[in-house]
Write a protein that holds these residues in place. Structure first.
Motif, mmCIF file in Angstrom:
data_model
loop_
_atom_site.group_PDB
_atom_site.id
_atom_site.type_symbol
_atom_site.label_atom_id
_atom_site.label_comp_id
_atom_site.label_asym_id
_atom_site.label_seq_id
_atom_site.Cartn_x
_atom_site.Cartn_y
_atom_site.Cartn_z
ATOM 1 N N SER A 74 0.818 -1.216 0.000
ATOM 2 C CA SER A 74 0.000 0.000 0.000
ATOM 3 C C SER A 74 0.857 1.274 0.000
ATOM 4 O O SER A 74 0.377 2.347 0.350
ATOM 5 N N TYR A 75 2.111 1.163 -0.434
ATOM 6 C CA TYR A 75 3.000 2.324 -0.445
ATOM 7 C C TYR A 75 2.625 3.218 -1.635
ATOM 8 O O TYR A 75 2.949 2.934 -2.788
ATOM 9 N N PHE A 76 1.948 4.300 -1.328
ATOM 10 C CA PHE A 76 1.363 5.190 -2.325
ATOM 11 C C PHE A 76 2.351 5.669 -3.395
ATOM 12 O O PHE A 76 2.044 5.593 -4.595
ATOM 13 N N PRO A 77 3.559 6.178 -3.036
ATOM 14 C CA PRO A 77 4.467 6.661 -4.080
ATOM 15 C C PRO A 77 4.851 5.580 -5.099
ATOM 16 O O PRO A 77 4.948 5.864 -6.290
ATOM 17 N N ALA A 78 5.054 4.354 -4.650
ATOM 18 C CA ALA A 78 5.401 3.276 -5.581
ATOM 19 C C ALA A 78 4.219 2.936 -6.477
ATOM 20 O O ALA A 78 4.390 2.686 -7.680
ATOM 21 N N ILE A 79 3.027 2.927 -5.915
ATOM 22 C CA ILE A 79 1.833 2.617 -6.705
ATOM 23 C C ILE A 79 1.621 3.673 -7.792
ATOM 24 O O ILE A 79 1.434 3.348 -8.970
ATOM 25 N N TYR B 123 -2.157 0.431 -20.700
ATOM 26 C CA TYR B 123 -3.270 1.123 -20.064
ATOM 27 C C TYR B 123 -4.032 0.320 -19.008
ATOM 28 O O TYR B 123 -4.381 0.879 -17.968
ATOM 29 N N PRO B 124 -4.298 -0.966 -19.218
ATOM 30 C CA PRO B 124 -5.037 -1.690 -18.164
ATOM 31 C C PRO B 124 -4.292 -1.724 -16.823
ATOM 32 O O PRO B 124 -4.888 -1.503 -15.771
ATOM 33 N N GLU B 125 -2.985 -1.979 -16.876
ATOM 34 C CA GLU B 125 -2.202 -2.017 -15.635
ATOM 35 C C GLU B 125 -2.089 -0.624 -15.031
ATOM 36 O O GLU B 125 -2.161 -0.449 -13.812
ATOM 37 N N ALA B 126 -1.915 0.390 -15.866
ATOM 38 C CA ALA B 126 -1.868 1.770 -15.381
ATOM 39 C C ALA B 126 -3.171 2.133 -14.687
ATOM 40 O O ALA B 126 -3.167 2.705 -13.584
ATOM 41 N N ALA B 127 -4.286 1.774 -15.305
ATOM 42 C CA ALA B 127 -5.597 2.090 -14.730
ATOM 43 C C ALA B 127 -5.789 1.372 -13.398
ATOM 44 O O ALA B 127 -6.309 1.957 -12.441
ATOM 45 N N ARG B 128 -5.353 0.116 -13.324
ATOM 46 C CA ARG B 128 -5.499 -0.646 -12.075
ATOM 47 C C ARG B 128 -4.728 0.015 -10.937
ATOM 48 O O ARG B 128 -5.253 0.226 -9.849
ATOM 49 N N LEU B 129 -3.484 0.383 -11.221
ATOM 50 C CA LEU B 129 -2.644 0.982 -10.181
ATOM 51 C C LEU B 129 -3.136 2.373 -9.779
ATOM 52 O O LEU B 129 -3.182 2.699 -8.589
ATOM 53 N N LEU B 130 -3.480 3.180 -10.750
ATOM 54 C CA LEU B 130 -3.928 4.532 -10.421
ATOM 55 C C LEU B 130 -5.279 4.512 -9.711
ATOM 56 O O LEU B 130 -5.531 5.336 -8.836
ATOM 57 N N SER B 131 -6.112 3.542 -10.041
ATOM 58 C CA SER B 131 -7.372 3.369 -9.315
ATOM 59 C C SER B 131 -7.101 2.959 -7.864
ATOM 60 O O SER B 131 -7.728 3.466 -6.930
ATOM 61 N N GLN B 132 -6.134 2.050 -7.695
ATOM 62 C CA GLN B 132 -5.740 1.634 -6.340
ATOM 63 C C GLN B 132 -5.228 2.836 -5.548
ATOM 64 O O GLN B 132 -5.556 3.001 -4.368
ATOM 65 N N ALA B 133 -4.455 3.682 -6.207
ATOM 66 C CA ALA B 133 -3.917 4.867 -5.537
ATOM 67 C C ALA B 133 -5.033 5.809 -5.099
ATOM 68 O O ALA B 133 -4.999 6.359 -3.996
ATOM 69 N N THR B 134 -6.038 5.986 -5.958
ATOM 70 C CA THR B 134 -7.140 6.883 -5.585
ATOM 71 C C THR B 134 -7.939 6.317 -4.419
ATOM 72 O O THR B 134 -8.483 7.063 -3.617
ATOM 73 N N GLN B 135 -8.013 5.004 -4.312
ATOM 74 C CA GLN B 135 -8.706 4.395 -3.181
ATOM 75 C C GLN B 135 -7.923 4.578 -1.893
ATOM 76 O O GLN B 135 -8.513 4.752 -0.825
ATOM 77 N N LEU B 136 -6.597 4.558 -1.994
ATOM 78 C CA LEU B 136 -5.766 4.739 -0.803
ATOM 79 C C LEU B 136 -5.795 6.171 -0.290
ATOM 80 O O LEU B 136 -5.812 6.409 0.912
ATOM 81 N N GLN B 137 -5.744 7.112 -1.210
ATOM 82 C CA GLN B 137 -5.714 8.533 -0.832
ATOM 83 C C GLN B 137 -6.707 9.292 -1.722
ATOM 84 O O GLN B 137 -6.320 9.877 -2.726
ATOM 85 N N GLN B 138 -7.937 9.268 -1.329
ATOM 86 C CA GLN B 138 -9.004 9.841 -2.151
ATOM 87 C C GLN B 138 -8.878 11.342 -2.359
ATOM 88 O O GLN B 138 -9.359 11.861 -3.362
ATOM 89 N N ASN B 139 -8.247 12.042 -1.465
ATOM 90 C CA ASN B 139 -8.111 13.500 -1.591
ATOM 91 C C ASN B 139 -6.838 13.931 -2.296
ATOM 92 O O ASN B 139 -6.607 15.120 -2.492
ATOM 93 N N ASN B 140 -6.009 12.972 -2.672
ATOM 94 C CA ASN B 140 -4.758 13.288 -3.353
ATOM 95 C C ASN B 140 -5.039 13.363 -4.855
ATOM 96 O O ASN B 140 -5.530 12.415 -5.447
ATOM 97 N N VAL B 141 -4.699 14.481 -5.478
ATOM 98 C CA VAL B 141 -5.013 14.690 -6.889
ATOM 99 C C VAL B 141 -3.993 14.061 -7.839
ATOM 100 O O VAL B 141 -4.261 13.958 -9.040
ATOM 101 N N ILE B 142 -2.861 13.603 -7.364
ATOM 102 C CA ILE B 142 -1.811 13.089 -8.236
ATOM 103 C C ILE B 142 -2.293 11.948 -9.138
ATOM 104 O O ILE B 142 -2.057 11.978 -10.341
ATOM 105 N N PRO B 143 -2.968 10.914 -8.610
ATOM 106 C CA PRO B 143 -3.345 9.813 -9.516
ATOM 107 C C PRO B 143 -4.466 10.145 -10.493
ATOM 108 O O PRO B 143 -4.728 9.394 -11.417
ATOM 109 N N TYR B 144 -5.152 11.269 -10.284
ATOM 110 C CA TYR B 144 -6.223 11.643 -11.199
ATOM 111 C C TYR B 144 -5.630 12.230 -12.451
ATOM 112 O O TYR B 144 -6.010 12.278 -13.480
#
Length: 103
Positions: free
Chosen positions: A64-69, A82-103
């Motif tokens: 669950s280490y956000f920077p690596a994800i 794209y599928p793997e990118a979407a999976r990871l960035l979606s995971q990141a948004t779930q971990l830190q919903q208020n962080n705009v970086i993965p959006y």
């Protein structure tokens, strides 16, 4: 700050330093950080496959280490996986919903 400056300006020297951290008797969080920073040096050089090897190592230690994800997601995005990118960035948004970086 000095470590980030080294990473930014001298990726190869920084990797050697960080490899020593990985190989030594250090705390788990330092090893995760070292793997992630080595991944960043490879990303900086557009070597995304190598970068993801290190991000994967970081995530083996702390899944669950956000920077690596996030950085792994961006590396997959850069290589049009794209599928793997979407999976990871979606995971990141779930971990830190208020962080705009993965959006």
């Amino acid at each position: 700050a000095p470590l980030f400056t080294q990473v930014e300006n001298q990726p190869m020297a920084s990797r050697a330093l960080l490899e020593k951290v990985i190989g030594g008797q250090y705390k788990k969080e330092n090893v995760v950080l070292a793997h992630t920073l080595i991944g960043l040096t490879y990303s900086y050089e557009n070597q995304y496959k190598m970068a993801n090897r290190y991000y994967d190592e970081a995530l083996k230690t702390d899944e669950s280490y956000f920077p690596a994800i996030v950085n792994s997601g961006f590396a997959y995005l850069a290589t049009e996986q794209y599928p793997e990118a979407a999976r990871l960035l979606s995971q990141a948004t779930q971990l830190q919903q208020n962080n705009v970086i993965p959006y």
